[in-house]
Design an enzyme around this catalytic site. Sequence first.
Site, PDB file in Angstrom:
ATOM      1  N   SER A   1       1.017  -1.487  -0.335  1.00  0.00           N
ATOM      2  CA  SER A   1       0.041   0.030  -0.163  1.00  0.00           C
ATOM      3  C   SER A   1       0.615   1.415  -0.223  1.00  0.00           C
ATOM      4  O   SER A   1       1.811   1.174   0.307  1.00  0.00           O
ATOM      5  CB  SER A   1      -1.031   0.369   0.863  1.00  0.00           C
ATOM      6  OG  SER A   1      -0.155   0.585   2.556  1.00  0.00           O
ATOM      7  N   ASP A   2       0.745   2.551  -0.606  1.00  0.00           N
ATOM      8  CA  ASP A   2       1.059   3.282  -0.188  1.00  0.00           C
ATOM      9  C   ASP A   2       0.672   3.940   1.160  1.00  0.00           C
ATOM     10  O   ASP A   2       0.003   3.318   1.897  1.00  0.00           O
ATOM     11  CB  ASP A   2       0.313   4.177  -1.183  1.00  0.00           C
ATOM     12  CG  ASP A   2       0.853   5.225  -1.226  1.00  0.00           C
ATOM     13  OD1 ASP A   2       2.006   5.957   0.060  1.00  0.00           O
ATOM     14  OD2 ASP A   2       0.856   7.033  -2.251  1.00  0.00           O
ATOM     15  N   TRP A   3       1.333   4.617   2.099  1.00  0.00           N
ATOM     16  CA  TRP A   3       1.343   4.808   3.216  1.00  0.00           C
ATOM     17  C   TRP A   3       0.590   5.327   4.006  1.00  0.00           C
ATOM     18  O   TRP A   3       0.109   6.514   3.430  1.00  0.00           O
ATOM     19  CB  TRP A   3       2.934   5.472   3.686  1.00  0.00           C
ATOM     20  CG  TRP A   3       3.926   5.287   3.605  1.00  0.00           C
ATOM     21  CD1 TRP A   3       4.875   5.158   5.260  1.00  0.00           C
ATOM     22  CD2 TRP A   3       4.654   3.823   3.381  1.00  0.00           C
ATOM     23  NE1 TRP A   3       5.932   4.170   4.769  1.00  0.00           N
ATOM     24  CE2 TRP A   3       5.785   3.752   3.389  1.00  0.00           C
ATOM     25  CE3 TRP A   3       3.815   2.640   2.036  1.00  0.00           C
ATOM     26  CZ2 TRP A   3       6.634   2.378   3.454  1.00  0.00           C
ATOM     27  CZ3 TRP A   3       4.649   2.076   1.489  1.00  0.00           C
ATOM     28  CH2 TRP A   3       6.268   1.296   1.913  1.00  0.00           C
TER      29      TRP A   3
END
Length: 807
Positions: A227-229
């Site tokens: 995932s993106d953060w």
Amino acid sequence: MRAEVETAVETALGRLGLDAKTRLLAGQDLWSLPELPEIGLRSLVMSDGPVGVRGVRWTADDPSVALPSPTALAATWDPELAHRVGVLLAQEARRKGVHVLLAPTVNLHRSPLGGRHFEAYSEDPHLTGVIGAGYVNGVQSGGVGTTVKHFVANDAETDRFTVNNLVGERALRELYLAPFEAIVTNARPWGVMTAYNTVNGTTMTENHHLVNEVLRGAWGFDGFNVSDWTAARDTVGALRGGLDVAMPGPRTVYGEALAEAVRDGRLDESEVDEAVRRVLRLAARVGALADVEPAVTRPPAPVDGEALAREVARRSFVLLRNEDRALPLRPGTVALIGAAARDARILGGGSATVFPARTVSPLDGLAAALPEGALSYAVGADPDTELAFADQGFTLRAVCRDAAGAVIGTRSAPSGQIRWTGPDLPAGVTPERLHTIELTGVFTPRESGPHTFGIKGTGPFVLTVAGTTYYDDVQQPADDTDPFEASFGSPVPRAEARLTAGEPVEVSLTHVFALPENVPFKAVSFALAHQEPTRDPDELIAEAAEAARAADTAVVVVATTERVESEGFDRKDLRLPGRQDDLVRAVAAANPNTVVIVNAGSPVELPWREDVAAVLLTWFPGQEGGAALADVLTGAHEPGGRLPTTWGSLDEAPVTEVTPTDGALAYTEGVFIGYRAWEKAHRTPVHPFGHGLGYTDWTYEAVGVTGTTVTVRVRNSGARPGREVVQVYLAPTATGPAPERPARWLAGFAGVEAGPGESAEVTVEIPDRAFEVWDEVDHRWSFVKGSYEIQVGRSIADRRITAAITV
């Protein structure tokens, strides 16, 4: 090798219990996954790119090579150079103990207002895919993984965490998914990062169709999906949507929450196993899993980072205008003008930030290259009205204390920034013991007058300058909804102190640290900021005009700032900030031989372009930008770049919208973005896609077509050696039934070098995909048979020769 890896993965998986499996899928901190000694698995470390490898420490005392921006790399139109960049970045990653680079960014330049376009390559999916594949192949040839991002349609920053991008199936396939597909096909990346945004009603971290059916199913992607953060929102939805790793940790939707979902029957453990397999496969590839040979056992030969950064920069510079051959510089005196000439803007803002060991500004580069006495300098106009980090003139260190006031750790702070996560805290410091951090040291001004000091961050602060406390209060966030506000928000002015040039003063910024309650990771993030005394802009511009009048050539450096191009927000307009346009007009009026250097990562408006002799676009040129600029201005090398994106005025741009309505952003333009949209609207941009001049001339002599192979012969008809980018466009000769297609599109390209008078041939293979459209009824690619014209030239608007092809 593949069978060996899969055997090792299955053996390791079989020895893991549910809790260990689910813990592996959740970050243990901001940048890494946990080690599992019971199976010989070392901790996997990730780091931001794409212009360098920052490592796990966000600090200038752990320097990295800083390369030119991705828009600059795409402007080289050279996948082999992108491959060499990747090799260097793998070398940097290994040096810093990093296994996976969080790059490249291959989202498209849909609207010129996109605030993060400097971090992506182009408006064209083919160019993006070719450069991105070169980059990925280069990084992974060094045994380091990549995560191609942000999957998918993360083409703007406004409301990026929540926006629902409504994208038609055809546009999604032909434009936004196309670079990802090309890279998966041609580079086999070991990772993909899913975006914050939603696409057609489903958030990307839970998008079963696009991840499991398209990325993994149709394309055969076998890497891991991170995932993106902070993007992952739901445990069950994320796992079933194909998300393998939820970052950052330790608080994510995986870990204990995932184990609980299995135990209460909402998920089956076999679903967890699939994600764990992919993470273990990554570990095996990068050499972090015991008893299995990594994918790369002998890394490529070492690369000189400074030399490559300089080469990429000069190869990326785009000469937009060169009247009467104003460049290369003629013998004589040069007046260098602009704040950005002295304090170089080398990269864009946000998570792509790295800290080089050195930076060569335009002033540094030209001072070293020109004869003594030939160069003068004037500030002219400063584009940055915002405080900058406490770097120039500051010597600072961070002192950590516990609640009793005892010192528990110290560390240097060379740029006035503190960005620490758990494992990055100074020796002896833990989040539980840490009570205050004091940035303390000495500032030696280079100018006399009122200096402004400020604070970037949130929470309690005490700011003292020269013995006087100017601020003792709590600084609140400007945006409570953005977890990265403390890192990416603007500094707030808090003090003004009148100082004398050359006389050192003591400065101190103390921050009271509290363990955050509602953030997914523990971090310390704040900075001391500073701004030099400001002078009347009219006076500065007048001084610059006088300097220009007294010189044979005036070189003006204009630039955007971090508040114009950065992660976290989109642009409101395409104007240069501050009084820079006024500065250029005044200098050009004083000296007709004015050369303007445009230091921007993406399009800006150039209202004075017809009034100056030359315009050179240098993008964000990386740490060696000033040296590369001297190479090009003096004629030691020619500017090699071509525009990867159309440059035009905002009023004329056909696609501009980046702001959602009721939470949704509709891509109503379909497949018509960039040059496709400009041509459909019958509008002429200021500088077309593919445009770029050199220091020699080229004649296009012949084109031949055999099957789908195009052979082009060109001749260097100028007086200097040079490099040409031969661009091949495909245009249907008759408009058939729906769907509507662009007037033409980039089908291939190739670079060629030749000396004066020499001819050279290049071969370009047109891929089958160039003849296909996505059928939204049958949901498949459809090959469009018929007659096409092969159009070959120097840009989409400068097409020199043609040939016919029937397929």
